[in-house]
Design a protein around this motif. Sequence first.
Motif, short mmCIF file in Angstrom:
data_model
loop_
_atom_site.label_atom_id
_atom_site.label_comp_id
_atom_site.label_asym_id
_atom_site.label_seq_id
_atom_site.Cartn_x
_atom_site.Cartn_y
_atom_site.Cartn_z
N ARG A 1 41.03 -57.14 -3.47
CA ARG A 1 41.09 -57.02 -4.85
C ARG A 1 42.40 -57.45 -5.29
O ARG A 1 42.90 -58.02 -6.17
CB ARG A 1 40.63 -55.71 -5.44
CG ARG A 1 40.78 -55.39 -6.88
CD ARG A 1 40.21 -54.00 -7.26
NE ARG A 1 41.04 -52.91 -6.61
CZ ARG A 1 40.75 -51.59 -6.55
NH1 ARG A 1 39.65 -51.14 -7.15
NH2 ARG A 1 41.68 -50.86 -5.84
N THR A 2 43.41 -56.84 -4.48
CA THR A 2 44.83 -56.61 -4.79
C THR A 2 45.74 -57.11 -3.52
O THR A 2 44.94 -57.63 -2.49
CB THR A 2 45.36 -55.29 -4.89
OG1 THR A 2 45.12 -54.66 -3.89
CG2 THR A 2 44.81 -54.99 -6.41
N THR B 1 34.24 -44.87 -6.93
CA THR B 1 34.51 -44.89 -8.51
C THR B 1 33.39 -44.71 -9.16
O THR B 1 33.29 -43.80 -10.17
CB THR B 1 35.39 -45.94 -8.84
OG1 THR B 1 36.53 -45.90 -8.08
CG2 THR B 1 35.75 -45.84 -10.16
N THR C 1 41.61 -44.91 -7.96
CA THR C 1 41.15 -45.22 -8.98
C THR C 1 40.64 -43.80 -9.90
O THR C 1 40.36 -43.15 -9.32
CB THR C 1 39.83 -46.28 -8.90
OG1 THR C 1 39.23 -45.44 -8.05
CG2 THR C 1 40.23 -47.61 -8.18
N ASN D 1 46.23 -52.00 0.61
CA ASN D 1 44.99 -51.84 1.19
C ASN D 1 44.99 -51.06 2.52
O ASN D 1 45.53 -50.99 3.52
CB ASN D 1 44.26 -53.05 1.73
CG ASN D 1 42.86 -52.81 2.06
OD1 ASN D 1 42.58 -52.57 3.39
ND2 ASN D 1 41.99 -52.75 1.36
N MET E 1 36.03 -48.37 -2.68
CA MET E 1 36.60 -47.76 -3.97
C MET E 1 35.68 -48.16 -5.31
O MET E 1 35.14 -47.62 -6.24
CB MET E 1 37.95 -47.58 -4.36
CG MET E 1 38.77 -47.04 -3.28
SD MET E 1 38.27 -45.09 -3.15
CE MET E 1 38.97 -44.37 -4.62
N ASP E 2 35.63 -49.64 -5.50
CA ASP E 2 34.90 -50.22 -6.57
C ASP E 2 33.56 -49.77 -6.70
O ASP E 2 32.93 -49.68 -7.66
CB ASP E 2 35.14 -51.82 -6.53
CG ASP E 2 36.61 -52.37 -6.94
OD1 ASP E 2 37.54 -50.91 -7.27
OD2 ASP E 2 36.95 -53.13 -6.77
N ARG E 3 32.89 -50.21 -5.30
CA ARG E 3 31.23 -50.14 -5.51
C ARG E 3 30.97 -48.80 -5.20
O ARG E 3 29.58 -48.62 -5.41
CB ARG E 3 30.98 -51.23 -4.48
CG ARG E 3 31.42 -52.54 -5.13
CD ARG E 3 30.94 -53.89 -4.25
NE ARG E 3 29.48 -53.74 -4.21
CZ ARG E 3 28.38 -54.44 -3.57
NH1 ARG E 3 28.94 -55.12 -2.58
NH2 ARG E 3 27.44 -54.43 -3.86
N ASP F 1 39.41 -51.27 -0.76
CA ASP F 1 39.05 -51.57 -2.26
C ASP F 1 37.59 -51.54 -2.61
O ASP F 1 37.27 -51.17 -3.79
CB ASP F 1 39.47 -53.08 -2.62
CG ASP F 1 41.22 -53.08 -2.34
OD1 ASP F 1 41.92 -51.90 -2.44
OD2 ASP F 1 41.77 -54.24 -2.26
N GLU F 2 36.81 -52.33 -1.61
CA GLU F 2 35.48 -52.70 -2.21
C GLU F 2 34.58 -51.21 -2.14
O GLU F 2 34.05 -50.93 -3.19
CB GLU F 2 34.81 -53.47 -1.14
CG GLU F 2 33.61 -53.73 -1.43
CD GLU F 2 32.62 -54.88 -0.77
OE1 GLU F 2 33.18 -55.31 0.22
OE2 GLU F 2 31.55 -55.14 -1.23
N GLU G 1 46.72 -41.59 -9.55
CA GLU G 1 46.19 -42.75 -8.80
C GLU G 1 47.07 -43.79 -8.34
O GLU G 1 46.48 -44.35 -7.33
CB GLU G 1 45.13 -43.27 -9.88
CG GLU G 1 46.12 -44.07 -11.14
CD GLU G 1 44.98 -44.67 -11.93
OE1 GLU G 1 44.65 -46.03 -11.59
OE2 GLU G 1 45.07 -44.28 -13.25
#
Length: 463
Positions: A443-444, A256, A461, A449, A251-253, A248-249, A323
Amino acid sequence: MGAAAPVPLGTVKVLVLGSGGREHALVRSLAEDPFVTALHAAPGNAGIAQEVPCHPVDAVDGDAVVALAAELGSELVVIGPEAPLVAGVGDALREAGIAVFGPSAAAARLEGSKAFAKEVMAAANVPTAMARVAATREEAAEALDAFGSPYVVKDDGLAAGKGVVVTEDRDAALAHAEDCFRAGGTVLIEEYLRGPEVSLFVLCDGRTGIPLSPAQDFKRIHDGDEGPNTGGMGAYTPLDWAPAGLVDEVMDRVATPVLAEMASRGTPFTGVLYCGLALTPRGIRVVEFNVRFGDPETQAVLARLKTPLGSLLLDAAKGRLDEDEQLHWRHESAVAVVLAAPGYPASPRTGGRVRGVRKAAAEPDVTVLHAGTGTDENGRVIATGGRVLAVVGRGDGLDAARERAYAGIERIRLDGGQYRHDIAAAAAAGRIEVPAAAARPPRTAPASNAGADPVTSTMGTTV
Ligand code: AMP
Ligand code: GLY
């Protein structure tokens, strides 16, 4: 722009470009996908040639690749290595109306120039090592002293995984920089990143990214991470030790924001964004981007992927990754151990007979994927490159997968052949320590994950 030939619903004819172990793994997985009705490779290797027709082609010659794809009626070309991507072979194919899994030359600069990758990361606020570009001995010396030991010196251009020197020896660091200058290039000098490394592949369609299961690669030639860097001597997946929120991290940071930045520059990224990461005491940091699947991580990652690969890659190429796509993974772990030629990586000696491949492949839960192999005049397998093949073992947990991979590779004979004995050993023994700052809560729900749940992953994402 030529008119895109309509792809008949439910089938696709695929051409895989490249000749390494990664491409053999791609061919294996694509061959298992009923959606793929014709499969060719160019130029391929001795192992790939046992499975699909191979065609001689200069993979960096766009016109030649377009002509071959047209002749074969290929509806999707999967470009394995970075060199044709950086050379614009993907652009040539797209202009001819053929779908491509792989980025444009403009987007491939994320791998083709480390300085460009840093610029994109700075613009997208992606965490990475501090770095300076140096073009002279004086600039290099100043940057080395600014960051201190251990020194990290990187050739700015493509160097097949061998352009990076990490050393505590300042003279050796300077000497590498000077070699790069003499070859007409510049270098990046970086802050040293401490902590376990992770390779995460993110399938991208220009807007949407879907992560695969993270893997770990072994870059150095010798056991215990000794000796020079190589293209990669082994890999395993999944990472049981990875923090629950890692994917998640990333992907987010990382993925994406980079996808968004590339799209906003008018050079959207299509293909696989390989995020090479370090989990440092100050959090995750990008070590490098590659714009193609990693080798040998792909050999391990695809051994676990149950979702048919052909439709996934076509959807990425066509800009229609969903997604919410749920990927399915085998419950097992996979370990890939590379057999390299004598003298690799400095000066591999090729031509040696490779024996025992069939015996190795007959071991249960073992697959042999060729890399630098060809055949002699009698049709016998010989080494033609530095990394000769990889043996992939699958099993319930890393110990079992390691045991299988090593049972396989021990059956193979190559005079002077080298392989590491410690692939996945630290992880299997629970000896990998993740600095606290690199582990943040998911995150979720953990079930989404890819790191925490090795069997399904969603988590795409869209930018
Ligand atoms: P690269 O070609 O940038 O992936 O670098 C090859 C390998 O060198 C990486 O996988 C790391 O093991 C090592 N490396 C690269 N950059 C750094 C860094 N800043 N700090 C520590 N090790 C690094
Ligand atoms: N295994 C590292 C790479 O593919 O670059």
